[in-house]
Design an enzyme around this catalytic site. Structure first.
Site, PDB file in Angstrom:
ATOM      1  N   THR A 195       0.814  -1.221   0.000  1.00 47.99           N
ATOM      2  CA  THR A 195       0.000   0.000   0.000  1.00 47.99           C
ATOM      3  C   THR A 195       0.846   1.270   0.000  1.00 47.99           C
ATOM      4  O   THR A 195       0.374   2.320  -0.433  1.00 47.99           O
ATOM      5  CB  THR A 195      -0.971   0.020   1.190  1.00 47.99           C
ATOM      6  OG1 THR A 195      -0.232   0.030   2.418  1.00 47.99           O
ATOM      7  CG2 THR A 195      -1.897  -1.193   1.144  1.00 47.99           C
ATOM      8  N   MET A 262      -2.345   5.715  -0.581  1.00 44.39           N
ATOM      9  CA  MET A 262      -3.770   5.375  -0.610  1.00 44.39           C
ATOM     10  C   MET A 262      -3.977   3.910  -0.223  1.00 44.39           C
ATOM     11  O   MET A 262      -4.387   3.070  -1.034  1.00 44.39           O
ATOM     12  CB  MET A 262      -4.344   5.694  -1.987  1.00 44.39           C
ATOM     13  CG  MET A 262      -4.558   7.164  -2.196  1.00 44.39           C
ATOM     14  SD  MET A 262      -5.823   7.805  -1.064  1.00 44.39           S
ATOM     15  CE  MET A 262      -5.276   9.500  -0.851  1.00 44.39           C
ATOM     16  N   HIS A 263      -3.717   3.624   1.055  1.00 44.65           N
ATOM     17  CA  HIS A 263      -3.827   2.265   1.569  1.00 44.65           C
ATOM     18  C   HIS A 263      -5.235   1.683   1.373  1.00 44.65           C
ATOM     19  O   HIS A 263      -5.405   0.587   0.830  1.00 44.65           O
ATOM     20  CB  HIS A 263      -3.508   2.244   3.066  1.00 44.65           C
ATOM     21  CG  HIS A 263      -2.289   3.003   3.466  1.00 44.65           C
ATOM     22  ND1 HIS A 263      -1.026   2.475   3.378  1.00 44.65           N
ATOM     23  CD2 HIS A 263      -2.136   4.255   3.979  1.00 44.65           C
ATOM     24  CE1 HIS A 263      -0.143   3.357   3.829  1.00 44.65           C
ATOM     25  NE2 HIS A 263      -0.796   4.443   4.184  1.00 44.65           N
ATOM     26  N   ASP A 264      -6.237   2.428   1.843  1.00 44.54           N
ATOM     27  CA  ASP A 264      -7.581   1.862   1.951  1.00 44.54           C
ATOM     28  C   ASP A 264      -8.334   1.746   0.632  1.00 44.54           C
ATOM     29  O   ASP A 264      -8.998   0.724   0.397  1.00 44.54           O
ATOM     30  CB  ASP A 264      -8.387   2.671   2.966  1.00 44.54           C
ATOM     31  CG  ASP A 264      -7.775   2.597   4.360  1.00 44.54           C
ATOM     32  OD1 ASP A 264      -6.981   1.674   4.616  1.00 44.54           O
ATOM     33  OD2 ASP A 264      -8.086   3.469   5.196  1.00 44.54           O
TER      34      ASP A 264
END
Length: 342
Positions: A195, A262-264
């Protein structure tokens, strides 16, 4: 795909929610609000406000536990802003919270729809752990679980070895990974290894505005004053721009560049299309006692522990393809919601 979303909204959680709302193949059956980036009641308020901004149909939003299982809550307003959404000022909403708790939402939903619900967790795993205590059969009732959390062959972002979501409630994470040992479908885990390669840049926001037909098309940059607020016409694009700008500023303050991980939303994209990710099975455990390593996710890749894998860990992806999908989906969605109004 019917998705139960468990979030600690959160700037990148906001983009994950938008990505799912924009996806025609996704149905969000409920949103569990987890204490993490900000307190649980603020998370819930953010979720309700985003649903309003997106003119979404009524989706149940449930309030989660106020604190982790065994330790005080640690929040991260320095990363996500005082209200969790950066510089964005989300409008008040008349939508109301569910009378059910987040754990009850988990249990009731999977019991009523066995084999149909995909869970996506982009925050600490407190609510899910509480749900597992109430319904130990939950791993067999879910279609699949996707988790954004952990760091494996990669440094942590909260301690030298621990990732934020796991660090906030390591006891909950340990209970979840233990509960899914032997489950029919292994959880899909998106850790920092991947991520942190999902780097949003100002150009991506510009392209999002262009795709949505939002004017003026703005290009934000590191020299913008803190008081700058987007004036672009589409409300979705405007609020996203103000939220993400704070995230850009945060990453820049740690000398990571004017960008945002932008992990999620990446986890949301992988939930809808697992083919976006290359995975590798492993047995995952969470360190609870180490003076220096508490909250660390430890992966046994080669079976040294003599236990079956309990996770499919994402080890590869195409970040450019992810951003193409994000811009196309959220941009088209924003235009469809507001049309000629923006």
């Amino acid at each position: 795909m019917r998705i139960l979303l468990d979030v600690d909204t959160g700037i990148d959680d906001s983009l994950a929610l938008l990505y799912l709302l924009a996806a025609p193949e996704a149905e969000i059956v409920g949103i569990a609000s987890t204490a993490g980036n900000v307190a649980a009641d603020r998370v819930a308020a953010n979720n309700l406000a985003w649903l309003d901004i997106c003119r979404a149909p009524e989706i149940e939003v449930a309030l989660g536990a106020a604190a982790p299982l065994a330790v005080p809550l640690r929040t991260t307003e320095d990363t996500h802003g005082p209200h969790g959404v950066g510089y964005a000022e989300l409008p008040p909403t008349t939508r109301t919270l569910s009378p059910r708790s987040a754990a009850e939402l988990w249990v009731d939903t999977v019991r009523a729809n066995p084999g149909e619900i995909t869970g996506l967790c982009t925050g600490p795993l407190t609510n899910l752990a509480l749900a597992l205590r109430a319904e130990p059969a939950l791993p067999r009732l879910l279609r699949r679980l996707v988790i954004m959390g952990g760091a494996f062959n990669h440094p942590g972002n909260t301690t030298p070895t621990a990732e934020w979501n796991i660090h906030v409630d390591p006891e909950a994470a340990a209970e979840v990974f233990d509960a899914f040992s032997g489950a029919p479908q292994r959880p899909l885990v998106c850790g920092l290894d991947i991520t942190e390669s999902i780097e949003m840049l100002p150009l991506h926001l510009t392209r999002l505005a262009e795709r949505a037909g939002s004017t003026p098309v703005e290009t934000v940059g590191p020299d913008d004053p803190i008081t700058f607020r987007s004036a672009t016409s589409n409300p979705i694009v405007r609020h996203v721009t103000d939220a993400v700008r704070f995230y850009f500023d945060f990453h820049r303050s740690y000398e990571l560049g004017y960008l945002a991980h932008m992990h999620d939303p990446f986890a949301a994209a992988v939930t809808l299309d697992p083919a976006l990710a290359v995975t590798r099975p492993a047995t995952v455990a969470v360190e609870l006692n180490g003076a220096l390593t508490r909250g660390t996710t430890v992966a046994d890749w080669t079976g040294m522990w003599g236990r079956e894998p309990n996770a499919d860990i994402v080890v590869g992806t195409d970040p450019a393809e992810f951003f193409i999908r994000l811009i196309e989906r959220v941009g088209d969605f924003a235009q469809a919601v507001y049309g000629e109004e923006s």
